[in-house]
Structures are given as C-alpha cells and as structure tokens.
Scaffold this active site. Structure first.
Site, PDB file in Angstrom:
ATOM      1  N   LYS A   1       0.835  -1.195   0.000  1.00 61.68           N
ATOM      2  CA  LYS A   1       0.000   0.000   0.000  1.00 61.68           C
ATOM      3  C   LYS A   1       0.880   1.260   0.000  1.00 61.68           C
ATOM      4  CE  LYS A   1      -2.144   2.205   3.351  1.00 61.68           C
ATOM      5  NZ  LYS A   1      -2.936   2.521   4.525  1.00 61.68           N
TER       6      LYS A   1
ATOM      7  N   ASP B   1      -6.691   0.794   0.280  1.00 62.57           N
ATOM      8  CA  ASP B   1      -6.906   1.052   1.696  1.00 62.57           C
ATOM      9  C   ASP B   1      -8.355   0.724   2.020  1.00 62.57           C
ATOM     10  OD1 ASP B   1      -8.389   3.100   0.688  1.00 62.57           O
ATOM     11  OD2 ASP B   1      -7.310   4.711   1.696  1.00 62.57           O
TER      12      ASP B   1
END
Ligand code: SF4
Length: 219
Positions: free
Chosen positions: A121, A139
């Site tokens: 991420k 996310d």
C-alpha cells in the site's frame, strides 16, 4: 458493459468530481511522504498531519531521522498509535534511504517493499505520486467502494489490487484509485453510503443502495 468499460465509465464520472487527486498527507519531499505514509497505518491522514510538522522540523533529513533517539521519535509520533513499531520503522526506513539509495527514493515495487515498514500500500502511494507509475492503493475506503461497485469480491488487499489492475487501464489506474478513495471518504462512506447523490449509482451493483437522504445527512 464489461468490467473494464464500467471502470472507464466510473472514471469519466468521478474525474471531474475529484479534480485534485493529491494525497491528503502533507509533505514537501519524497522523504517526508515516505515517512508520512508509514505513519498513516491504522490512523487518519489528519492525525499524521498533526505530528509531522514537528517531526520534520526536528529531523529534516533521512540522515537526521536515522540517527534520532528512539524515545524522542516515539514521543513525537505517539498520537498516531503503534508508536514503538512506527518509530522503529521510520528510523530504519530513513537509514535504508540514506545507506542504500543515497537519499533518493527508489522507484520500483521490489526496492520500496524491501525497505522497513513499507508494504504494497505504501509503495503504491509512492509509485503513483512520486514516480508517475500506474498504481492502485488499496486502503479501507478503496476496498469498500470497489466491492460495492462490484469490481471485486476479494477482501485481501493484494488480491483486490491484482483484480483491479486486470480491469483498469494503466493510464487511468493511479487517478481512478485516488478518485475512488475520495469517493469512499466523502460519499460511499462505511456506515451510510449516500447513494442518492452518487454520480455513479447507475454503474454500481451494490444491492443495498440508499435512495433517499438518511436522517443524519439532513441538516
Ligand atoms: S451507489 Fe452507493 S454504494 Fe454505489 S458507489 Fe455510490 S454511494 Fe457507493
């Protein structure tokens, strides 16, 4: 409509709604964005923005942060949660940046995820924002929205990323990723999606779409 056509149509609608697709984290250099993204795990961007001005004032370079006293870093970032692990990770990432990359952020997934505290991420944020590489940042907001729209049923972030990458053309990947993130924050919220004012409602397969303003949305 194929999923790819639907993704392109979603982008066409959301692109003008969220014209500024820059991250909400405040930073003034690649080093600062790296540290801010690591700190943003399990907390809000606003909370990170509250602590980073003082952190970067005290430690303005990767070298300075790498050499910082752990206790001082922990105190400065305490309110972002998991402060011991985060302090360890940001100091180690600063050290790796200094020692392995001469202070220049690398621009490959393998190099970035090889740095302490940097998962896919974080790496995707950095690749998309700083390296101009097609990236999908999975996310909590992004995952929720793409599942509701019906682009994936996956819950595991790596799988969500893979499945979205397969249907979203590279040239719109980063921007669509950011637009869907904002859409999840401001419209397609976790508890009360505002489907009645959603510009992509007809493209969304969510079965529990709300058709009227919810009580808490009425001023
Ligand atoms: S229609 Fe509702 S569930 Fe679908 S994206 Fe819009 S706000 Fe989210």
């Amino acid at each position: 409509m194929t999923p790819s056509e639907r993704a392109a149509a979603v982008f066409e609608r959301l692109d003008p709604v969220y014209p500024d697709k820059r991250p909400l984290l405040e930073y003034s250099s690649p080093f600062e964005l790296l540290i801010a993204v690591i700190l943003s795990a399990q907390t809000t961007d606003a909370q990170v923005n509250r602590v980073t001005p003082e952190l970067f004032r005290r430690f303005p370079t990767p070298q300075a942060l790498a050499a910082a006293e752990p206790a001082e870093v922990e105190t400065l970032i305490f309110s972002t949660g998991f402060y011991r692990a985060k302090a360890r990770n940001i100091r180690a990432a600063a050290r790796a940046l200094t020692e392995q990359y001469a202070g220049e952020l690398p621009c490959t997934m393998a190099e970035l995820t090889g740095m302490p505290g940097v998962g896919r991420k974080t790496a995707n944020v950095l690749l998309g924002v700083l390296c101009d590489r097609p990236s999908i940042v999975v996310d909590t907001h992004f995952g929720r929205v793409v599942r509701r729209i019906g682009f994936t049923t996956a819950r595991q972030p790596d799988r969500v990323e893979r499945e979205l990458a397969a249907i979203v053309p590279a040239e719109i990947r980063t921007e669509l990723s950011m637009a869907l993130n904002f859409h999840g924050r401001y419209v397609c919220t976790a508890r009360n999606p505002a489907c009645f004012r959603c510009p992509i409602a007809d493209l969304c397969l969510f079965e529990e779409k709300t058709s009227a303003p919810q009580t808490e949305d009425i001023p």
